[in-house]
Scaffold this motif. Structure first.
Motif, PDB file in Angstrom:
ATOM      1  N   SER A  48       0.845  -1.208   0.000  1.00  0.00           N
ATOM      2  CA  SER A  48       0.000   0.000   0.000  1.00  0.00           C
ATOM      3  C   SER A  48       0.881   1.260   0.000  1.00  0.00           C
ATOM      4  N   ASP A  75       0.791   3.809  -3.019  1.00  0.00           N
ATOM      5  CA  ASP A  75       0.520   5.224  -2.712  1.00  0.00           C
ATOM      6  C   ASP A  75       1.602   6.124  -3.305  1.00  0.00           C
ATOM      7  N   SER A  92      -4.894   0.837  -0.802  1.00  0.00           N
ATOM      8  CA  SER A  92      -4.393   2.166  -1.169  1.00  0.00           C
ATOM      9  C   SER A  92      -5.488   3.004  -1.824  1.00  0.00           C
TER      10      SER A  92
END
Lengths: 100, 406
Positions: free
Chosen positions: A68, A72, B379
């Motif tokens: 993640s 990102d 995300s």
């Protein structure tokens, strides 16, 4: 993207590190699954039975958090956003862990 | 010089009297002779004189040369199932019946295995190490019963291949290497113990109590009594067989025990016991006490349990001494020897297994890459939640972190 070379290098290093860390966990998980199917008595200790599963669960969680972070960073093109988002997620995970 | 005259011959109808027959030495010789006969593992073929070997699954011995079959004499199986009083046996101080067998002690794994003095190959069947010691006569407890081999060596090999093929992340040539190895059929000495137990315990029962966002455990003092019986708790009579080995090959169909006859051992090895009756019972009690703790926890109930004290009284303790059949082999892969064992009755397999580092590496890599899907979902989905949390200024000129405005 702010640091494209750093992004690529750190991603490769993290992949290598996670894969190396994953090998003993995969071994332990395999032995736990095979032992669970085959052992009749109580010779497998609770630790042997669970350490493979617990290790795999922790490794998966860390892998998801790491991905993640990199996704990102890739999407925003900015490491500051990814770092703040990572801190946010870690904080939420810590809160969830303390509740349970 | 005159020669002494020989004694006059006895009359033809006189009974033969051995002047030694009543002596203690003669008694010892007779006992040794009887033991040797009982322990005789050489069964010559009535047709050709070659050796007979017990044929697993056929309840008969088969000639290694002309394939003639000789049935194993039928003996009542009651003796095999008889339970002996453990306390009476220990308090009597009388040793269990033993025989002397030519054996070798493995200095690597501690096994004491029967070997003929004229055997050239002296590899320990349990750890596969060369034994350099001489064959000596060792005392071995006579088992009351045994589970005869019912699986042939070929079937044991097939089972082993199936087992090896089903291993995850195993190296590619594993079955090919194992296929070239021969199995040793070994009877492993085993104690079985029965007991009734009554346990008085004290402890605490914990229940989860929620108050707001936090959860705490509320403890209550408890006490009670649990009773339970144990039937045929197996304890290996040898140190060469690890606990995993014994449990991994279980269950053993002990209802099929046969009374001990040396015919069943023809062509197989038997390991001598290295663990005595009392020592074995102490080990069985470790297992029993662990089970009793589970019973106590179930009896306490609640979400958490603490056992403060447990006082167990054992009664009606009995034992049996038996032999269990195991096919054992070793195979080499990349310079390392791995042991494989197959239950000689049921065909259940257990073994030491190697891992392929390349396959593990690939597995971990695929696993890590697969996690990117979840990482990506998190995300994308948590972006709006995170935005207010982030103190720093957006990177783009229009005030968005992402070029597409998300």
């Amino acid at each position: 993207m702010d640091y494209p070379i750093q992004f690529a290098i750190s991603l490769l290093v993290v992949i290598a590190g996670m894969v190396v860390a994953g090998i003993p966990l995969l071994k332990a998980l395999t032995l736990a699954i095979e032992g669970h199917k085959e052992f009749e008595g109580d010779s497998m200790t609770r630790r042997q039975k669970t350490q493979g599963w617990i290790g795999a669960a922790i490794w998966s969680l860390v892998a998801i958090v790491i991905w993640s972070f990199f996704i990102d960073w890739g999407r925003a093109g900015n490491i500051d956003y990814a770092t703040d988002a990572l801190a946010y997620r870690v904080e939420k995970l810590a809160e969830a862990a303390s509740r349970s | 010089m005159s020669q002494p005259s020989p004694p006059p011959p006895p009359p033809a109808d006189a009974p033969l009297v051995n002047p030694w027959s009543g002596t203690r030495l003669a008694k010892k010789i007779r006992q040794a002779d009887a033991a040797n006969r009982r322990n005789n593992r050489d069964f010559p073929c009535p047709n050709c004189g070659a050796d007979l070997r017990f044929d697993p699954g056929a309840s008969a011995m088969k000639c290694t040369h002309c394939e003639a079959e000789v049935a194993v004499p039928h003996v009542d199986d009651e003796a095999a199932q008889e339970e002996f009083d453990l306390r009476a046996q220990i308090s009597s101080g009388v040793e269990l019946e033993t025989i002397q067998t030519p054996s070798l002690n493995c200095t690597t794994c501690g096994a004491s295995v029967e070997f003929d003095a004229d055997e050239h190959s002296r590899l320990c069947p349990f750890c596969d190490s060369a034994i350099v010691a001489d064959v000596t006569l060792q005392r071995s407890i006579v088992p009351q019963g045994l589970l005869p081999f019912s699986k042939q060596e070929k079937e044991a090999q097939e089972r082993m291949h199936t087992w090896l093929n089903s291993r995850w992340f195993a190296p590619g040539g594993i079955t090919k290497n194992a296929a070239e190895e021969h199995f040793n059929g070994v009877y492993v000495p085993t104690w079985t113990y029965d007991a009734n137990t009554v346990t008085d315990y004290t402890g605490k029962r914990g229940r989860r109590v929620r108050s707001g966002k936090t959860t705490r455990i509320s403890w209550t003092r408890v006490s009670g009594t649990v009773t339970g019986s144990f039937d045929d708790v197996l304890v290996s009579g040898s140190q060469s067989v690890s606990v995993e080995f014994k449990d991994a090959l279980a269950p053993w169909p002990l209802a099929d025990l046969e009374t001990y006859q040396t015919e069943f051992l023809a062509g197989f090895r038997a390991e001598n016991h290295t663990m005595g009756l009392e020592e074995g019972y102490a080990e069985s009690q470790v297992f029993m006490r662990a089970k009793i703790r589970d019973w106590i926890k179930a009896d306490i109930g609640g979400d958490r349990q603490i056992i403060t004290s447990a006082d167990t009284r054992f009664s009606d303790e009995t034992f049996k001494h038996i032999l269990l059949p195991v096919w054992i082999t070793h195979y080499t892969l990349e310079g390392t020897r791995y042991r494989m064992s197959v239950n000689g009755q049921t065909g259940k397999v257990y073994g030491q297994r190697p891992f392929s580092n390349r396959k593990l590496l690939l597995g971990a890599l695929i696993g890590f890459l697969a996690m990117s899907i979840l990482g990506g979902l998190i995300s994308v989905s948590s972006g709006p939640d995170i935005r207010p949390y982030i103190a720093r200024s957006p990177a783009t000129a229009d005030g968005n972190w992402f070029n597409n405005g998300n």
